[in-house]
Design a protein around this motif. Structure first.
Motif, PDB file in Angstrom:
ATOM      1  N   GLU A  79      -7.355   4.788  -1.033  1.00 19.75           N
ATOM      2  CA  GLU A  79      -6.003   4.247  -0.837  1.00 19.75           C
ATOM      3  C   GLU A  79      -5.432   4.647   0.519  1.00 19.75           C
ATOM      4  O   GLU A  79      -4.808   3.835   1.218  1.00 19.75           O
ATOM      5  N   LEU A  80      -5.641   5.912   0.882  1.00 20.73           N
ATOM      6  CA  LEU A  80      -5.150   6.381   2.183  1.00 20.73           C
ATOM      7  C   LEU A  80      -5.880   5.674   3.330  1.00 20.73           C
ATOM      8  O   LEU A  80      -5.263   5.319   4.337  1.00 20.73           O
ATOM      9  N   LYS A  81      -7.210   5.503   3.158  1.00 27.23           N
ATOM     10  CA  LYS A  81      -7.997   4.830   4.191  1.00 27.23           C
ATOM     11  C   LYS A  81      -7.558   3.376   4.337  1.00 27.23           C
ATOM     12  O   LYS A  81      -7.451   2.832   5.446  1.00 27.23           O
ATOM     13  N   ASN A  82      -7.271   2.741   3.207  1.00 26.85           N
ATOM     14  CA  ASN A  82      -6.814   1.342   3.218  1.00 26.85           C
ATOM     15  C   ASN A  82      -5.502   1.207   3.981  1.00 26.85           C
ATOM     16  O   ASN A  82      -5.326   0.298   4.802  1.00 26.85           O
ATOM     17  N   LEU A  83      -4.559   2.156   3.730  1.00 24.21           N
ATOM     18  CA  LEU A  83      -3.273   2.126   4.440  1.00 24.21           C
ATOM     19  C   LEU A  83      -3.484   2.343   5.937  1.00 24.21           C
ATOM     20  O   LEU A  83      -2.860   1.671   6.764  1.00 24.21           O
ATOM     21  N   GLU A  84      -4.383   3.267   6.272  1.00 20.76           N
ATOM     22  CA  GLU A  84      -4.671   3.540   7.688  1.00 20.76           C
ATOM     23  C   GLU A  84      -5.241   2.295   8.371  1.00 20.76           C
ATOM     24  O   GLU A  84      -4.836   1.945   9.491  1.00 20.76           O
ATOM     25  N   THR A  85      -6.158   1.625   7.677  1.00 22.01           N
ATOM     26  CA  THR A  85      -6.780   0.401   8.235  1.00 22.01           C
ATOM     27  C   THR A  85      -5.741  -0.702   8.425  1.00 22.01           C
ATOM     28  O   THR A  85      -5.702  -1.366   9.458  1.00 22.01           O
ATOM     29  N   LEU A  86      -4.892  -0.884   7.395  1.00 24.77           N
ATOM     30  CA  LEU A  86      -3.858  -1.924   7.477  1.00 24.77           C
ATOM     31  C   LEU A  86      -2.883  -1.634   8.617  1.00 24.77           C
ATOM     32  O   LEU A  86      -2.490  -2.552   9.351  1.00 24.77           O
ATOM     33  N   ASN A  87      -2.484  -0.384   8.759  1.00 22.03           N
ATOM     34  CA  ASN A  87      -1.593  -0.008   9.864  1.00 22.03           C
ATOM     35  C   ASN A  87      -2.232  -0.259  11.225  1.00 22.03           C
ATOM     36  O   ASN A  87      -1.577  -0.695  12.170  1.00 22.03           O
TER      37      ASN A  87
ATOM     38  N   ALA B 171       0.835  -1.213   0.000  1.00 20.57           N
ATOM     39  CA  ALA B 171       0.000   0.000   0.000  1.00 20.57           C
ATOM     40  C   ALA B 171       0.864   1.255   0.000  1.00 20.57           C
ATOM     41  O   ALA B 171       0.576   2.240  -0.718  1.00 20.57           O
ATOM     42  N   LYS B 172       1.939   1.243   0.770  1.00 17.12           N
ATOM     43  CA  LYS B 172       2.857   2.388   0.821  1.00 17.12           C
ATOM     44  C   LYS B 172       3.528   2.603  -0.531  1.00 17.12           C
ATOM     45  O   LYS B 172       3.676   3.753  -1.004  1.00 17.12           O
ATOM     46  N   LYS B 173       3.957   1.503  -1.159  1.00 15.16           N
ATOM     47  CA  LYS B 173       4.634   1.601  -2.451  1.00 15.16           C
ATOM     48  C   LYS B 173       3.690   2.146  -3.526  1.00 15.16           C
ATOM     49  O   LYS B 173       4.093   2.938  -4.387  1.00 15.16           O
ATOM     50  N   ALA B 174       2.437   1.716  -3.467  1.00 18.47           N
ATOM     51  CA  ALA B 174       1.449   2.195  -4.446  1.00 18.47           C
ATOM     52  C   ALA B 174       1.239   3.703  -4.305  1.00 18.47           C
ATOM     53  O   ALA B 174       1.166   4.442  -5.301  1.00 18.47           O
ATOM     54  N   ILE B 175       1.153   4.172  -3.053  1.00 22.46           N
ATOM     55  CA  ILE B 175       0.974   5.605  -2.793  1.00 22.46           C
ATOM     56  C   ILE B 175       2.223   6.387  -3.218  1.00 22.46           C
ATOM     57  O   ILE B 175       2.147   7.453  -3.852  1.00 22.46           O
TER      58      ILE B 175
ATOM     59  N   LYS C 200       2.446   6.815  -6.961  1.00 22.29           N
ATOM     60  CA  LYS C 200       1.557   7.880  -7.445  1.00 22.29           C
ATOM     61  C   LYS C 200       2.150   9.253  -7.182  1.00 22.29           C
ATOM     62  O   LYS C 200       2.127  10.139  -8.034  1.00 22.29           O
ATOM     63  N   GLU C 201       2.668   9.401  -5.964  1.00 25.90           N
ATOM     64  CA  GLU C 201       3.246  10.697  -5.591  1.00 25.90           C
ATOM     65  C   GLU C 201       4.462  11.016  -6.461  1.00 25.90           C
ATOM     66  O   GLU C 201       4.718  12.189  -6.788  1.00 25.90           O
ATOM     67  N   ALA C 202       5.212   9.991  -6.825  1.00 22.74           N
ATOM     68  CA  ALA C 202       6.384  10.188  -7.684  1.00 22.74           C
ATOM     69  C   ALA C 202       5.968  10.675  -9.063  1.00 22.74           C
ATOM     70  O   ALA C 202       6.729  11.381  -9.748  1.00 22.74           O
ATOM     71  N   GLU C 203       4.765  10.310  -9.478  1.00 19.14           N
ATOM     72  CA  GLU C 203       4.245  10.740 -10.768  1.00 19.14           C
ATOM     73  C   GLU C 203       3.514  12.078 -10.663  1.00 19.14           C
ATOM     74  O   GLU C 203       2.936  12.577 -11.644  1.00 19.14           O
ATOM     75  N   GLY C 204       3.508  12.657  -9.445  1.00 21.20           N
ATOM     76  CA  GLY C 204       2.852  13.937  -9.230  1.00 21.20           C
ATOM     77  C   GLY C 204       1.353  13.816  -9.033  1.00 21.20           C
ATOM     78  O   GLY C 204       0.625  14.808  -9.105  1.00 21.20           O
ATOM     79  N   LYS C 205       0.879  12.576  -8.767  1.00 18.45           N
ATOM     80  CA  LYS C 205      -0.545  12.353  -8.536  1.00 18.45           C
ATOM     81  C   LYS C 205      -0.833  12.237  -7.047  1.00 18.45           C
ATOM     82  O   LYS C 205       0.012  11.798  -6.278  1.00 18.45           O
ATOM     83  N   LYS C 206      -2.059  12.611  -6.701  1.00 15.45           N
ATOM     84  CA  LYS C 206      -2.469  12.482  -5.295  1.00 15.45           C
ATOM     85  C   LYS C 206      -3.137  11.120  -5.092  1.00 15.45           C
ATOM     86  O   LYS C 206      -3.961  10.704  -5.907  1.00 15.45           O
ATOM     87  N   PRO C 207      -2.771  10.422  -3.987  1.00 16.38           N
ATOM     88  CA  PRO C 207      -3.451   9.149  -3.702  1.00 16.38           C
ATOM     89  C   PRO C 207      -4.931   9.404  -3.385  1.00 16.38           C
ATOM     90  O   PRO C 207      -5.286  10.449  -2.848  1.00 16.38           O
ATOM     91  N   THR C 208      -5.755   8.433  -3.712  1.00 16.26           N
ATOM     92  CA  THR C 208      -7.188   8.576  -3.453  1.00 16.26           C
ATOM     93  C   THR C 208      -7.471   8.410  -1.962  1.00 16.26           C
ATOM     94  O   THR C 208      -6.657   7.870  -1.204  1.00 16.26           O
ATOM     95  N   LYS C 209      -8.650   8.904  -1.541  1.00 14.74           N
ATOM     96  CA  LYS C 209      -9.067   8.734  -0.144  1.00 14.74           C
ATOM     97  C   LYS C 209      -9.153   7.247   0.210  1.00 14.74           C
ATOM     98  O   LYS C 209      -8.830   6.840   1.326  1.00 14.74           O
TER      99      LYS C 209
END
Length: 684
Positions: free
Chosen positions: A567-575, A549-553, A556-565
C-alpha cells in the motif's frame, strides 16, 4: 460560455475517433458541427422568442402565437424529425439512416427567394448512409462510430446561449488549420487553406473599406474573405460592412467555405464551379461581362496544367500514350488561332495552355473595378518566365516574344492590339513581395505576392515596390514547412506600408506592435488552455487515485493497523506519476511563456532594425527597391528580384593581419607534426 479553445479541443477529439475510418474526415466533423449548431440554435431561438413574448405581454403565447414567433425567429428551417435530438435518440442500428434523413430534410427545406436550395451540398455533403464498398451490407461509416461522434458532440451546447459566432467561427478556422497542418505534404491542404500570416499581410495592405465588395475566385475555405470581414469589424465596428463573394471548384471545400461563412454570421455568396471555364459572377445586365469588385484576394492553384481543358494525351508513332516521369500522361494542345474567351478576359495575351498562372491573374484583373485593387499569391515564375523578342543581329535566332513575356510587359505598360499597338498605357503592378520556399501547404514552390492597383497614386504610377522577404532569418525554418512569425509580418508590412518613408514606417510600427502583441498574448492563452485541456483528465484521474490510496492508509491507521508495504509503495508510485505529470505540464507552460516573451522581444528588435535600415541608403538595398519604368525597361520587364534588390548576404569581414598570423601558426604546427611523425617512423 464555451471558449474557442475548449470547442477546438472537442472538435479535434472527434478527429481522433474518425482517423483511418474515412478519407476526408474533416468534412464529416465540420458537417456534423454545422448540423448541431443549426439544431441547438433553432431550439434556443424558440425558447428565447417565447420568453420575450411573456416578458412583453405577461402571459404565455397561444398555439397560433407560438407558430408566428417560431416562424419569424429563424434564418434556417428545420422540419419535424430532423433535429439533433431525433438522431441522438434513435437506436444505434438506425443512426446512419436518421442522420442522413435529418441533414437531407434540412437541405430540402431551405429555399431562398430565387427558388435555390441554398443548403444543398452544404449540410448534406457527407453521405452518412453510404453502404460499405465491400458489398457486405454494412455501412461505410459504422453506426457505432456515428453514435460515438454524436455522444461526443452532444455534451456541447452550440446555441447562441453558449457559443457566440466569434467563438464558433474561430474554433472552425482553428480546426481547418489543424487539418491543414496534418496534411502539410499533401495536395488537399493547399486547396482549402492559405497560411494566416500571408492572408494578414495582403488584407492589411489592401485595407478593405466600409461598403466595399470583395471577391476570391479560388476561395478554398474562405480565409481571405473572413479576414476582410474581421478587418472591417475591427475598424468600422461591423463585419457586414463589406460584401463577400467567392468561387470554389472542389465540392467538399465549397461546402466548408459556406459553413465557415454561416458560422461567422456572414452573408457571403460562395458559388461552386471552375472559375476559368465557368465564372459564376457576372454583371446583371450582361451575362458575358465579368462582375467587377473593389477588392480581389486569391491564392490560386500554382501553375495549373490544362486550365482550358483542351489538352489531349500525346501518343507515340505506335499510338501508345506518352507519359511524364511522374506517370501522368503528357498532353498536346491545339494552336491558339481559334481560341476565344467569351468573357474577353485575356486582353494581355493568351497564356500557355500548360500553365494557368497568367490565366488566373488576368481573370482577377478583369474582375476589378477601374479603381480596384488585388493581392494575389502566385509562384515566383510569373515574375520572370518568358522571353522578349530578339532580332537575328541580337541573338542569331530572330526570336519572337513569347506569351508570358508579353502578358507581364502588358501589366507594366498596357495591353496591345493585333497590330502590336498599345490600346492604352498603364502600369497596374503596385508591389511585389518574394516569399521563402516551402511556405504554402501542398507545395514547396517558392511563392510571391503580386499587388495590383488599377488606379495607382500619381507619384507611383511608373514605379513598382519590390521586397525580398526570402532572406535568411526573415522566416522560421521548420522540418516540414517554413513559417512567418509575428516579427516577420511586421517587417514585410512596414516596408509595404511605408514604401521607404521613415515617418510613415514609425507610425505604422507603433500601431502594429500593439496589435501583434495582442495576437501573441491571445495565442499564448490558446496554448495555455490547450495544455490545461491536455493534462486535465490525467491529473484528475491520478489525484483521485492518490486521494483513495491516502484515505485507505488513513483508515487503517485510525484502526491502529499498519499499512502494508504494498500500500505504501502504491502511494509512492502514484505520487511519483502525479508529480511527473505536473512537471511536464509546468515545463510546457513555461515553454509557452518563454516563446511569447521571445516573440515580443523579436518585435522590438525588428522595430530597431527597420528604423536603422530606413536611415541607411546602402542597407535599404538589401531589403527592398522602388523601381521605376526606365529600369524595368532596361531589364526587359523581367521582375526577378535579384535584378533590383541585393539578395546576397554580405561576406563577413576579416582582419587580414590576424588571418595571416593564424595561417602561419597552422603551418608551423603542421611542420612540427610532420617532424614528430618522421622521428617516430625512423625509430620503427
Amino acid at each position: 460560455m464555451i471558449t474557442k479553445q475548449a470547442l477546438g479541443s472537442t472538435l479535434f477529439g472527434m478527429a481522433d475517433i474518425l482517423r483511418d475510418k474515412v478519407e476526408d474526415y474533416k468534412a464529416y466533423i465540420l458537417s456534423l458541427l454545422f448540423f448541431k449548431r443549426l439544431s441547438d440554435n433553432y431550439e434556443w431561438e424558440n425558447e428565447n422568442g417565447i420568453k420575450e413574448f411573456v416578458k412583453e405581454n405577461g402571459r404565455e403565447p397561444s398555439k397560433k402565437e407560438k407558430n408566428i414567433i417560431i416562424g419569424k425567429k429563424h434564418d434556417f428551417k428545420i422540419p419535424e424529425g430532423c433535429f439533433w435530438k431525433d438522431v441522438r435518440e434513435t437506436t444505434i442500428d438506425k443512426k446512419n439512416e436518421a442522420l442522413h434523413k435529418a441533414v437531407t430534410g434540412i437541405a430540402e427545406a431551405n429555399i431562398d427567394k430565387d427558388g435555390k436550395f441554398f443548403l444543398k451540398g452544404v449540410i448534406n455533403t457527407v453521405r452518412w448512409n453510404e453502404p460499405a464498398p465491400d458489398g457486405s451490407g454494412g455501412k461505410k461509416l459504422s453506426p457505432e462510430v456515428i453514435s460515438l461522434l454524436v455522444s461526443y458532440l452532444d455534451a456541447v451546447d452550440l446555441s447562441n446561449k453558449n457559443a457566440t459566432v466569434d467563438v464558433l467561427g474561430d474554433a472552425y478556422e482553428y480546426l481547418i488549420k489543424r487539418f491543414a497542418d496534418e496534411n502539410k505534404g499533401g495536395t488537399t491542404a493547399g486547396q482549402f487553406y492559405t497560411p494566416q500570416e500571408v492572408v494578414d499581410i495582403i488584407v492589411r495592405y489592401l485595407k478593405p473599406q466600409k461598403g466595399n465588395v470583395a471577391y476570391d475566385p479560388t476561395c478554398g475555405s474562405g480565409g481571405f474573405l473572413i479576414s476582410a470581414a474581421k478587418y472591417c469589424k475591427a475598424n468600422y465596428g461591423n463585419q457586414k460592412s463589406i460584401r463577400l463573394y467567392g468561387q470554389e471548384d472542389v465540392w467538399n471545400t465549397w461546402a466548408i467555405a459556406n459553413i465557415n461563412m454561416i458560422l461567422h454570421g456572414l452573408d457571403a455568396k460562395i458559388e461552386k464551379g471552375d472559375t476559368l471555364l465557368d465564372p459564376k459572377f457576372k454583371e446583371e445586365d450582361n451575362e458575358l461581362e465579368i462582375k467587377k469588385f473593389d477588392l480581389v484576394m486569391a491564392n490560386f492553384p500554382f501553375s495549373q496544367e490544362n486550365w482550358w481543358k483542351n489538352g489531349e494525351p500525346k501518343k507515340d508513332a505506335k499510338g501508345k500514350a506518352v507519359n511524364k516521369k511522374d506517370g501522368a500522361p503528357q498532353l498536346e494542345y491545339p494552336g491558339k488561332e481559334d481560341f476565344s474567351d467569351p468573357y474577353e478576359r485575356f486582353i494581355y495575351g493568351i497564356p500557355p495552355y500548360s500553365n494557368g498562372d497568367f490565366a488566373f491573374i488576368q481573370h482577377i484583373i478583369a474582375s476589378l473595378k477601374q479603381d480596384g485593387k488585388a493581392g494575389v499569391v502566385c509562384p515566383q515564375g510569373v515574375l520572370f518566365r518568358g522571353q522578349p523578342a530578339k532580332t537575328e543581329e541580337e541573338d542569331g535566332q530572330n526570336r519572337k516574344a513569347d506569351d508570358e513575356y508579353l502578358i507581364r510587359r502588358g501589366l507594366l505598360q498596357g495591353p496591345i492590339d493585333s497590330n502590336g499597338e498599345f490600346t492604352e498605357m498603364h502600369n497596374i503592378i503596385d508591389a511585389i513581395v518574394v516569399l521563402p520556399g516551402n511556405l504554402f501547404y501542398g507545395t514547396t514552390i517558392p511563392g510571391s505576392i503580386l499587388f495590383i492597383n488599377k488606379n495607382k497614386p500619381q507619384h507611383r504610377k511608373d514605379k513598382v515596390l519590390m521586397i525580398y522577404a526570402a532572406k535568411e532569418g526573415w522566416y522560421k525554418e521548420k522540418p516540414n514547412m517554413n513559417e512567418l512569425q509575428p516579427h516577420d509580418m511586421l517587417r514585410i508590412s512596414t516596408i509595404l506600408e511605408s514604401w521607404g518613408d521613415l515617418e510613415i514606417a514609425k507610425e505604422w510600427i507603433a500601431i502594429q506592435k500593439i496589435r501583434l502583441w495582442a495576437l501573441i498574448q491571445e495565442d499564448l492563452g490558446y496554448k495555455l488552455s490547450e495544455i490545461e485541456e491536455h493534462y486535465h483528465e490525467d491529473l484528475e484521474r491520478f489525484k483521485a487515485k492518490v486521494d483513495r490510496a491516502k484515505k485507505a492508509i488513513a483508515a487503517k491507521e485510525a484502526e491502529g493497523k499498519k499499512p502494508t508495504k504494498s500500500e505504501l509503495k502504491n502511494l509512492e508510485t502514484l505520487n511519483a506519476v502525479l508529480e511527473k505529470i505536473l512537471n511536464q505540464k509546468a515545463d510546457k507552460i513555461m515553454a509557452a511563456h518563454e516563446l511569447a516573451a521571445k516573440e515580443r522581444k523579436a518585435i522590438d528588435e525588428v522595430e530597431s532594425e527597420l528604423i536603422s535600415m530606413l536611415q541607411d541608403a546602402e542597407l535599404r538595398k538589401r531589403y527592398f527597391s522602388v523601381v521605376d519604368m526606365e529600369e524595368l525597361n532596361e531589364n526587359e520587364y523581367n521582375l526577378n528580384i535579384p535584378r533590383y534588390v541585393d539578395t546576397f548576404e554580405p561576406e563577413e569581414e576579416i582582419d587580414l593581419k590576424e588571418a595571416i598570423k593564424e595561417i602561419g601558426e597552422m603551418l608551423l604546427n603542421e611542420k612540427n607534426s610532420i617532424s614528430k611523425l618522421s622521428n617516430i617512423l625512423s625509430i620503427l
